[in-house]
Design an enzyme around this catalytic site. Structure first.
Site, short mmCIF file in Angstrom:
data_model
loop_
_atom_site.label_atom_id
_atom_site.label_comp_id
_atom_site.label_asym_id
_atom_site.label_seq_id
_atom_site.Cartn_x
_atom_site.Cartn_y
_atom_site.Cartn_z
N GLU A 200 0.85 -1.19 0.00
CA GLU A 200 0.00 0.00 0.00
C GLU A 200 0.88 1.24 0.00
O GLU A 200 1.82 1.34 0.80
CB GLU A 200 -0.90 -0.01 1.23
N SER B 100 -8.11 8.22 -2.20
CA SER B 100 -7.55 8.07 -0.86
C SER B 100 -6.32 7.19 -0.95
O SER B 100 -6.27 6.26 -1.75
CB SER B 100 -8.57 7.43 0.09
N ASN C 77 -4.13 5.18 1.73
CA ASN C 77 -3.95 4.72 3.11
C ASN C 77 -4.25 3.24 3.17
O ASN C 77 -4.90 2.69 2.27
CB ASN C 77 -4.90 5.46 4.06
N MET D 71 -10.30 3.44 0.19
CA MET D 71 -11.58 4.09 0.41
C MET D 71 -12.43 3.32 1.41
O MET D 71 -13.40 3.85 1.96
CB MET D 71 -12.32 4.25 -0.91
N HIS E 102 -17.45 6.75 -7.19
CA HIS E 102 -17.79 5.39 -7.60
C HIS E 102 -17.23 5.09 -8.99
O HIS E 102 -17.91 4.49 -9.82
CB HIS E 102 -19.32 5.23 -7.63
#
Length: 494
Positions: free
Chosen positions: A40, A96, A98, A102, A428
């Protein structure tokens, strides 16, 4: 940990959102000896890794976790936890970065697709089985807010307006949510910690944060591993290679095609058929007689640990082919809010209406990547090409009308008419590595998410969904990931 502790794995998964973690969990459970690496680019923001930020009770700590998810400075923040990409044709496009992706920030809405949202070339019984598995992985329940005092009346009013002529499966209902209700009635929202389950703490699985996948390595049409870069402060951008028998790229609908482009894996459909759902919003105040008749027997609006006490719940108006949009009606306020001077509004009596439209999917809506310019992570810079067709504009107008009708059915509108949010607001994004039944130039992967002409490479995420959908896509993409993981295990054991 910013670089992998080993150099050789059976599977490398790039991206720790719900679908990447689904591959980890399914391979972990179905292959008892597989070594799995999950990489990640962003940091761990929760303990356990992949938790939902709504479960962080302290406001300051929650805000810190959201800021850490917005990517490298200088960041252009979108809604909390996301970073705007700043593209003119899709101004609200955001991502996002992290552990949990999301899945640490989402609304946890998990409706099943219906009618034209279904994938025509995946057998219905198989898809239903994998949707059920996705509901298990995400801990989905349609009964999370059964005790919300205003919920039944909200749905009764919506049903009276929308249900005529609909089959039972497409009528107004409680929204299925990825949330577990505590004994005291408050909710714990599912993040990817829930999806990973026991795999998150097993020595066969390594989870590495602040580690950027630069390229998928391949030789003669077969995957050999990945090249990664250390993003941790003080890591000095160290790069290393990791060998693997299979790679899954699950880096979202904008960055998954970016990784494939950077890897020189560029099928004709890569980045094309970008599908964002046009989003219309509105808000109403429930009428005083409804509130008085169904008032909660409590003066609390939040638990001491931050959990919202549901009052009006979350309701769902499903997509149909005749009405190609999907509606959700949810409690907006978590505490008494002033309205019209000093008057206080009963908690839960302000509800938001959000309608998502099915996009007219075209190959011209796409994300492309530069071979000369770089983004903030040093990857090929993306450019989004996107527009609304005449069909889209007609659908948007019909959805605005439906939202206004729903608002009038429920209560007193707040503000002006329903508003179309800027393109990209739905978050989305779909279609950029879409699946297909044949390698015909309009799909990137097969029906088990295997990339055409590259043995050992899978893609995952909303980007795999090939159909025009209006419902929240996470449940569908997790179901497709579960299906693809079965094919990956077969690859490892063959």
């Amino acid at each position: 940990m910013s670089l992998p502790p080993a150099s050789d794995y059976d599977v490398v998964v790039v991206g720790s959102g719900p679908t990447g973690c689904t591959y980890v969990r399914e391979v972990f459970e179905q292959h008892p000896t597989a070594r799995i690496l999950l990489v990640e680019a962003g940091p761990r923001i929760t303990d356990p890794p992949g938790g939902h930020v709504k479960n962080i009770a302290d406001d300051a700590l929650r805000a810190r976790a959201q800021r850490a998810s917005e990517g490298p400075s200088p960041a252009s923040p979108g809604r909390p936890g996301t970073r705007l990409l700043g593209t003119p044709e899709m101004p609200a496009a955001a991502v996002s970065t992290n552990v949990g992706g999301m899945g640490a920030h989402w609304t946890a809405a998990c409706p099943r697709p219906g009618d034209g949202e279904r994938i025509p070339f995946v057998p219905a019984d198989e898809m239903d089985r994998h949707l059920t598995r996705a509901e298990q992985l995400l801990r989905v329940s349609a009964h999370a807010f059964d005790t919300a005092p205003f919920a039944d009346e909200v749905r009764r009013r919506l049903a009276g307006h929308f249900d005529t002529g609909r089959p039972a499966s497409r009528r107004v209902a409680p929204m299925p949510l990825a949330v577990t209700i505590r004994p005291d009635g408050t909710g714990v929202w599912s993040g990817t910690d829930v999806v990973l389950g026991p795999a998150a703490h097993d020595p066969r699985v390594d989870i590495v944060d602040r580690c950027l996948c630069l390229r998928v390595l391949h030789d003669g049409g077969t995957v050999t591993g990945v090249a990664v870069r250390d993003l941790e402060e003080g890591g000095e951008g160290r790069e290393t290679t990791v060998t693997a028998r299979a790679v899954v790229v699950a880096a979202d609908a904008l960055r998954t095609p970016q990784v494939l482009h950077a890897s020189g894996i560029r099928p004709a459909a890569l980045g094309r058929h970008l599908n964002d759902q046009p989003q219309i919003v509105h808000a109403v105040r429930l009428p005083d007689d409804l509130v008085t008749a169904h008032r909660a027997v409590t003066d609390r609006t939040r638990q001491d640990d931050g959990g919202i006490i549901p009052q009006s719940g979350v309701s769902w108006v499903p997509f149909t082919d005749d009405r190609p949009f999907h509606g959700q009606v949810m409690q907006l306020d978590a505490s008494p809010v002033p309205l019209d001077g000093d008057a206080l509004v009963e908690p839960g009596s302000i509800v938001g209406l959000g309608w998502f439209c099915a996009k007219d999917v075209t190959a011209d809506d796409r994300v492309t990547f530069s071979d000369t310019e770089e983004d903030a992570f040093g990857m090929p810079a993306p450019v989004i090409h996107y527009r609304y067709t005449d069909r889209d504009l007609a659908t948007i107008e019909a959805a605005k009308k439906a939202v206004a009708e729903a608002g009038a059915t429920l209560g007193i509108p707040l503000g002006e008419a329903p508003i179309l949010l800027p393109a990209g607001s739905s978050l989305h994004y779909q279609g950029t590595t879409r699946m297909g039944p044949a390698d015909d130039g309009i799909s990137v992967c097969d029906t088990h998410s295997r990339v055409w002409d590259t043995v050992g490479l899978w893609v995952a995420g909303n980007n795999v969904i090939p159909t025009a959908t209006a419902c929240n896509p996470t449940l569908t993409s997790v179901a497709l990931a579960s299906r693809g993981a079965g094919a990956l295990v077969d690859h490892l054991t063959s």
